[in-house]
Design an enzyme around this catalytic site. Structure first.
Site, short mmCIF file in Angstrom:
data_model
loop_
_atom_site.label_atom_id
_atom_site.label_comp_id
_atom_site.label_asym_id
_atom_site.label_seq_id
_atom_site.Cartn_x
_atom_site.Cartn_y
_atom_site.Cartn_z
N ASP A 1 -41.50 -3.05 -12.99
CA ASP A 1 -41.94 -3.37 -14.35
C ASP A 1 -42.84 -2.22 -14.80
O ASP A 1 -44.06 -2.37 -14.96
CB ASP A 1 -42.69 -4.70 -14.30
CG ASP A 1 -43.27 -5.09 -15.64
OD1 ASP A 1 -44.03 -6.09 -15.68
OD2 ASP A 1 -42.99 -4.40 -16.64
N PRO B 1 -47.11 8.63 -15.37
CA PRO B 1 -47.07 8.05 -14.02
C PRO B 1 -45.78 7.28 -13.74
O PRO B 1 -45.41 7.06 -12.60
CB PRO B 1 -48.29 7.11 -14.01
CG PRO B 1 -48.64 6.87 -15.43
CD PRO B 1 -48.21 8.07 -16.19
#
Ligand code: SAM
Length: 287
Positions: free
Chosen positions: A162, A169
């Site tokens: 998710d 990142p």
């Protein structure tokens, strides 16, 4: 050409998609720059609270159930008996809450790189964090890429990715190395499910993800489209990949129990999501 008053509207301009999306706001609630990303919170006039990460819409109080239910229930119900689940990302804790609705799940570990996201969610989306104290839940803050690389082999049943878009990142959550780590950590029959962007706006990325999953050894893929009102185009997807066996249906009896606690997901929706639209089939079936 309408010039939206920026004091009254939040607008996400998606350069990569040539689209923009606006929500009317009452006020900005807070913003924090973490070592990883900028997290902003707004109070909107019609969608409750709104979380923005690095300028991209993430979550609102009003519509987050589409995404959280569809990234959790199809994968968990396609597995015969998921006991150990890992969530990579998911810092707003909405996915964690959905996973914990499954009584058979014994442990769920959530690893988000940015503690600021969870701090903001605890404050502005308490309803998404209502299950964080469940004894089966562990909420950690670390790089999910590193965590999956170091996780023991054949130790989990489902991994839910998710994450943000494949930038910053989140970039390393969409490549062969990461999928190899996921395959190793999953038990035979285990399932990887990942938010797989918009089939309408991001098909090249979606195909790249699917091919990388197959390249590393996942056997069977299913991409499930669903409505996602605040993301580019409003059509989003999750992709399920299975280790060492093909998908063979889902637990419809449990699906109807989960449906009683859901705003969008139910067995018919699950069946519908498995019926791939022609424009997607044409691309996926191309050899
Ligand atoms: N669940 C949200 C929704 O309803 O649309 C959107 C996704 S969630 C907010 C994305 C999360 O991925 C963020 O909290 C971000 O910090 C996290 N993330 C990005 N890269 C990561 C990484 N390498 N490891 C762990 N978490 C990461």
């Amino acid at each position: 050409m309408v010039n939206l008053d920026q004091s009254k509207w939040f607008t996400e301009i998606s350069e990569r998609d040539g689209s923009a999306f606006s929500l009317r706001i009452n006020k900005k609630l807070e913003e924090k720059q973490s070592p990883f990303q900028k997290v902003e919170m707004f109070e909107t006039t019609d969608f409750g609270n709104l979380m923005i990460i690095d300028g991209c819409t993430m979550v609102t109080s009003r519509e987050n159930f589409f995404y959280h239910e569809m990234i959790s229930h199809p994968a968990l119900l396609a597995h015969p008996a998921p006991k150990n689940v890992v969530i990579i990302g998911g810092g707003d804790c909405g996915t964690l809450r959905e996973v914990l609705k499954h009584d058979g799940v014994e442990t769920v570990t959530q690893i988000d790189i940015d503690e600021v996201v969870t701090q903001m969610s605890l404050k502005y989306f308490p309803e998404l964090c209502e299950s964080n104290d469940d004894p089966r839940a562990t909420v950690m803050f670390d790089d999910g890429i590193k965590y999956m690389r170091e996780l023991a082999g054949e130790s989990i049943d489902v991994v839910i990715v998710d994450g943000t878009d494949p930038v910053g990142p989140g970039e390393g959550l969409f490549n062969h190395a990461f999928y190899t780590s996921c395959l190793k950590a999953l038990r035979p029959g285990g399932i990887l499910v990942q938010q797989s962007e918009s089939p309408l706006m991001h098909m090249p990325l979606l195909v790249e993800m699917r091919n990388a999953m197959l390249d590393v050894g996942f056997n069977d893929l299913q991409t499930l489209p669903f409505p996602q009102p605040i993301y580019p185009s409003g059509l989003w997807s999750v992709t399920l990949a299975r280790k060492s066996q093909a998908f063979d249906g889902f637990r419809e009896d449990t699906a109807s129990k989960i449906a009683l606690q859901s705003e969008y997901y139910n067995g018919a929706i699950h069946h519908g999501a498995l019926s791939t639209p022609n424009f997607m089939q044409r691309v996926f079936n191309k050899k």
